[in-house]
Design a protein around this motif. Structure first.
Motif, PDB file in Angstrom:
ATOM      1  N   THR A 104       0.836  -1.192   0.000  1.00 49.23           N
ATOM      2  CA  THR A 104       0.000   0.000   0.000  1.00 49.23           C
ATOM      3  C   THR A 104       0.874   1.247   0.000  1.00 49.23           C
ATOM      4  OG1 THR A 104      -0.111  -0.171   2.409  1.00 49.23           O
ATOM      5  CG2 THR A 104      -1.943  -1.087   1.139  1.00 49.23           C
ATOM      6  N   LEU A 105       0.277   2.374  -0.428  1.00 47.85           N
ATOM      7  CA  LEU A 105       1.023   3.630  -0.436  1.00 47.85           C
ATOM      8  C   LEU A 105       1.229   4.159   0.977  1.00 47.85           C
ATOM      9  CD1 LEU A 105      -0.687   5.375  -3.495  1.00 47.85           C
ATOM     10  CD2 LEU A 105       1.528   4.226  -3.427  1.00 47.85           C
ATOM     11  N   GLY A 106       0.225   4.016   1.825  1.00 49.16           N
ATOM     12  CA  GLY A 106       0.331   4.414   3.229  1.00 49.16           C
ATOM     13  C   GLY A 106       0.340   3.183   4.103  1.00 49.16           C
ATOM     14  N   PHE A 107       0.909   3.310   5.320  1.00 50.72           N
ATOM     15  CA  PHE A 107       0.913   2.155   6.219  1.00 50.72           C
ATOM     16  C   PHE A 107       1.245   2.539   7.662  1.00 50.72           C
ATOM     17  CE2 PHE A 107       4.953   2.561   4.011  1.00 50.72           C
ATOM     18  CZ  PHE A 107       5.868   2.640   5.048  1.00 50.72           C
ATOM     19  N   ARG A 108       1.657   3.799   7.909  1.00 50.69           N
ATOM     20  CA  ARG A 108       2.101   4.153   9.258  1.00 50.69           C
ATOM     21  C   ARG A 108       0.968   4.582  10.176  1.00 50.69           C
ATOM     22  NH1 ARG A 108       7.211   7.467   6.999  1.00 50.69           N
ATOM     23  NH2 ARG A 108       8.697   5.743   6.837  1.00 50.69           N
ATOM     24  N   GLY A 109      -0.161   4.976   9.602  1.00 48.00           N
ATOM     25  CA  GLY A 109      -1.295   5.362  10.426  1.00 48.00           C
ATOM     26  C   GLY A 109      -1.105   6.657  11.174  1.00 48.00           C
ATOM     27  N   GLU A 110      -0.297   7.562  10.637  1.00 48.31           N
ATOM     28  CA  GLU A 110      -0.030   8.816  11.343  1.00 48.31           C
ATOM     29  C   GLU A 110      -0.568  10.042  10.623  1.00 48.31           C
ATOM     30  OE1 GLU A 110       4.451   8.966   9.404  1.00 48.31           O
ATOM     31  OE2 GLU A 110       4.210   8.886  11.564  1.00 48.31           O
ATOM     32  N   ALA A 111      -0.996   9.898   9.365  1.00 49.52           N
ATOM     33  CA  ALA A 111      -1.365  11.062   8.563  1.00 49.52           C
ATOM     34  C   ALA A 111      -2.555  11.815   9.155  1.00 49.52           C
ATOM     35  CB  ALA A 111      -1.664  10.642   7.126  1.00 49.52           C
ATOM     36  N   LEU A 112      -3.677  11.106   9.432  1.00 50.68           N
ATOM     37  CA  LEU A 112      -4.878  11.790   9.915  1.00 50.68           C
ATOM     38  C   LEU A 112      -4.649  12.427  11.280  1.00 50.68           C
ATOM     39  CD1 LEU A 112      -7.698   9.322   8.792  1.00 50.68           C
ATOM     40  CD2 LEU A 112      -6.999  11.473   7.718  1.00 50.68           C
ATOM     41  N   ALA A 113      -3.938  11.727  12.156  1.00 53.98           N
ATOM     42  CA  ALA A 113      -3.652  12.288  13.477  1.00 53.98           C
ATOM     43  C   ALA A 113      -2.776  13.528  13.351  1.00 53.98           C
ATOM     44  CB  ALA A 113      -2.980  11.239  14.362  1.00 53.98           C
ATOM     45  N   SER A 114      -1.802  13.491  12.455  1.00 51.83           N
ATOM     46  CA  SER A 114      -0.909  14.634  12.263  1.00 51.83           C
ATOM     47  C   SER A 114      -1.664  15.825  11.692  1.00 51.83           C
ATOM     48  CB  SER A 114       0.247  14.249  11.334  1.00 51.83           C
ATOM     49  OG  SER A 114       1.049  13.246  11.906  1.00 51.83           O
ATOM     50  N   ILE A 115      -2.530  15.554  10.711  1.00 52.42           N
ATOM     51  CA  ILE A 115      -3.320  16.644  10.120  1.00 52.42           C
ATOM     52  C   ILE A 115      -4.232  17.270  11.160  1.00 52.42           C
ATOM     53  CG2 ILE A 115      -5.085  17.198   8.405  1.00 52.42           C
ATOM     54  CD1 ILE A 115      -3.874  14.926   6.670  1.00 52.42           C
ATOM     55  N   ALA A 116      -4.870  16.426  11.987  1.00 53.98           N
ATOM     56  CA  ALA A 116      -5.804  16.927  13.004  1.00 53.98           C
ATOM     57  C   ALA A 116      -5.098  17.763  14.066  1.00 53.98           C
ATOM     58  CB  ALA A 116      -6.536  15.766  13.660  1.00 53.98           C
ATOM     59  N   SER A 117      -3.771  17.598  14.210  1.00 52.31           N
ATOM     60  CA  SER A 117      -3.043  18.367  15.219  1.00 52.31           C
ATOM     61  C   SER A 117      -2.661  19.755  14.739  1.00 52.31           C
ATOM     62  CB  SER A 117      -1.780  17.605  15.645  1.00 52.31           C
ATOM     63  OG  SER A 117      -0.810  17.613  14.607  1.00 52.31           O
ATOM     64  N   VAL A 118      -2.791  20.039  13.426  1.00 55.49           N
ATOM     65  CA  VAL A 118      -2.398  21.351  12.900  1.00 55.49           C
ATOM     66  C   VAL A 118      -3.509  21.995  12.085  1.00 55.49           C
ATOM     67  CG1 VAL A 118       0.078  20.854  12.899  1.00 55.49           C
ATOM     68  CG2 VAL A 118      -1.306  20.255  10.887  1.00 55.49           C
ATOM     69  N   ALA A 119      -4.679  21.391  12.029  1.00 56.13           N
ATOM     70  CA  ALA A 119      -5.787  21.949  11.247  1.00 56.13           C
ATOM     71  C   ALA A 119      -7.104  21.427  11.801  1.00 56.13           C
ATOM     72  CB  ALA A 119      -5.642  21.566   9.775  1.00 56.13           C
ATOM     73  N   ARG A 120      -8.207  22.004  11.338  1.00 54.78           N
ATOM     74  CA  ARG A 120      -9.536  21.509  11.690  1.00 54.78           C
ATOM     75  C   ARG A 120      -9.937  20.473  10.639  1.00 54.78           C
ATOM     76  NH1 ARG A 120     -10.568  25.587  15.385  1.00 54.78           N
ATOM     77  NH2 ARG A 120      -9.805  27.659  14.752  1.00 54.78           N
TER      78      ARG A 120
END
Length: 586
Positions: free
Chosen positions: A93-109
């Motif tokens: 898969t292109l993604g696999f770390r499971g950190e993107a959504l959490a990281s985005i939510a920490s710097v944006a709505r």
């Protein structure tokens, strides 16, 4: 006093992770599109406001997220794509770390709306550092919509590092281009504000059409198709002809198992393959795909997954260089771009005749392709003659010469114009290289007075490790101390070169790339200079046999489409193009 060790808060930990993942709006678009592709989406739409700083919306028709998993999806390192460490070997898969959504939510709505096939309704969640996650039922089609608002609203210092809206849009468009060139089976649509700026229909059966839409029609006209397999490696895609180069490396796209990456092994292979045909700091254009066993490549080596590590980097490099070098070398004049290049067989002119032999022919020598003398406005030369049913070679038959500089020829397509000095220069250069290659190794000249070179201990070790390979290249080195080398021999063609500088450059190449073509490249530069002086000069009048002999030599010479300085050696003007110039048929 030494500070005590303490555990970081979840907010600070997410901010640190976000610093690695979310650099700018384009970073968010990349992560969200990759999630959509991993979810099996066939259609992805992207909408932005203020270059994504104010708002980003990515909507897909993928498999969606189960309602009960929605809150968990916003937790750090929560993913459906791997289960244990073993799954990291051969990630598909292109993604696999499971950190993107959490990281985005920490710097944006952040708002996520989604529905799976088996759900009666959709689900929605709002998230942000000042918002308690709230999952609620909503109406939503199959798939997922992610809306990101007010990027860096809680970290204004990071927002100041963003560039102008125009620059951020350029980064965003580059991300969409890279992902769209990796998945031809998916439809992409981009809206900037209220304007639809890009629509890419799915085109799995006509990939070059999408490449042309994104890179320009000039790319499709100059594209050489590649499809090569060997030892578990499959390289395919397109490389641009050397004459279709750019001042920047902005149209270079490389994919490993469908993942867009930038790799120094690949970069080295491409640079070396184009070295003999690109000059003046020009950069080649290419869209290349490498497929191999996923267990032979590690994709978990960079926070943004832009880099990979090959288990057999040397094998990949040699395979790519060999393939690209052969394709460019065999791209003979007259070969159709966009198809696999095929060598052009020399025409039967009775007894084979070389350029050197043709140059020595008297100007009154008869040509097998002549008609009775006809007055020409160029200069007095006979016209070629060939039967209508006879095969016409790619560069045709000479009809005359213009100002002692250009050969004019007629082929089945129309008019061919050849820069005779540039063409002969390439022919001579390739012959010199071939003669050198037939010696199997580079001729070496022993130094009467050996030269001591100061190096680092690591460089001295590297030199001894590659001593046999360097000796085959004409460079004879001995270790004379922990951090010094003695140069006892140099390549004969480079006897006047700065030996210490040559050794330093070769060792630097070995350290960075694991290989060096420095000696061969410098010899090539010298051969190119010699070929230029040995070639037929401009303003010399040639006979028809001389001109035809030169055309035939070009058709069987590697890299004959450009001279040793990167200039084109010939151009073709079709009859249709000539008719347009003279307004025929109007």
């Amino acid at each position: 006093m030494q500070a005590r060790i303490k555990r970081l808060s979840t907010f600070v930990a997410n901010q640190i992770a976000a610093g690695e993942v979310v650099e700018r709006p384009a970073s968010i678009v990349k992560e969200l599109i990759e999630n959509s592709l991993d979810a099996g989406a066939h259609r992805i739409s992207i909408a932005t406001e203020h270059a994504g700083v104010k708002r980003i919306v990515v909507m897909d028709d993928g498999c969606g997220i189960h309602g009960e998993d929605l809150a968990l999806a916003l937790s750090p390192h929560a993913t459906s794509k791997i289960d244990d460490a073993q799954d990291l070997v051969g990630v598909a898969t292109l993604g696999f770390r499971g950190e993107a959504l959490a990281s985005i939510a920490s710097v944006a709505r952040l708002t996520i709306s989604t529905r799976t096939d088996d759900a009666q309704s959709g689900w929605c969640i709002d998230a942000g550092t000042d918002v308690e996650p709230d999952v609620r039922m909503v109406g939503h089609p199959r798939g997922t919509t992610v809306e990101v608002r007010d990027l860096f609203y809680n970290t204004p210092a990071r927002r100041k590092f963003l560039k102008t809206e125009r620059t951020e849009l350029a980064h965003l468009n580059d991300v969409v281009t890279r992902l769209a060139l990796g998945r031809y089976d998916v439809e992409f649509e981009v809206r900037t504000g209220a304007v639809a700026t890009l629509h890419l229909p799915a085109c799995a059966e006509d990939r070059l059409r999408r490449a042309a839409q994104l890179l320009g029609e000039g790319f499709s006209r100059a594209a050489i198709e590649i499809d090569e397999q060997r030892a578990g490696l499959h390289l395919y895609g397109w490389v641009g002809m050397p004459t279709h180069s750019r001042s920047q490396a902005d149209q270079q796209f490389f994919y490993v198992n469908g993942r867009s990456v930038k790799d120094r092994v690949v970069g080295y292979a491409v640079r070396q393959a184009y070295r003999d045909v690109l000059f003046n700091a020009r950069h080649p254009v290419f869209v290349l795909y490498l497929d191999l066993d996923p267990t032979q490549v590690d994709v978990n080596v960079h926070p943004t997954k832009h880099e990979v590590r090959f288990r057999d980097a040397r094998g990949v490099r040699d395979f790519m260089f060999g393939t690209l070098n052969r394709v460019l070398r065999e791209m003979r004049p007259g070969t159709v771009a966009g198809s696999a290049p095929q060598p052009i067989a020399p025409m039967d002119m009775g007894m084979p005749i070389s350029v050197q032999q043709a140059m020595s022919l008297p100007h009154t020598a008869a040509s097998p392709y002549t008609l009775p003398h006809t007055a020409l406005s160029l200069h007095e030369t006979p016209r070629p003659r060939y039967a209508a049913s006879a095969d016409v070679p790619p560069l045709g038959f000479a009809v005359g010469q213009l100002h002692g500089v250009y050969i004019l020829a007629q082929n089945s397509e129309g008019l061919v114009v050849v820069d005779m000095h540039a063409a002969h220069e390439r022919i001579t250069y390739e012959r010199m290289k071939s003669a050198r290659a037939n010696r199997q190794s580079v001729q070496r000249q022993r130094l009467l007075v050996p030269i001591n070179v100061d190096v680092s201990p690591a460089e001295a070790n590297l030199a001894m490790e590659h001593a046999d390979a360097l000796l085959a290249l004409g460079l004879e080195l001995d270790r004379s101390g922990e951090s010094s080398l003695t140069v006892r021999g140099v390549p004969a063609l480079l006897s006047d070169a700065d030996a210490a500088a040559l050794v330093a450059d070769v060792l630097a190449d070995l350290h960075v790339d694991g290989a060096s073509r420095r000696i061969i490249d410098e010899e090539d530069d010298l051969l190119a200079t010699m070929a230029c002086h040995a070639s037929v000069r401009a303003h010399r009048e040639l006979s028809i046999p001389e001109m035809n002999a030169l055309l035939r030599e070009m058709e069987t010479t590697d890299n004959a489409g450009q001279c040793n300085h990167g200039r084109p050696t010939f151009l073709v003007q079709s009859l249709g193009e000539l008719d347009q110039l003279f307004l025929r048929g109007r």
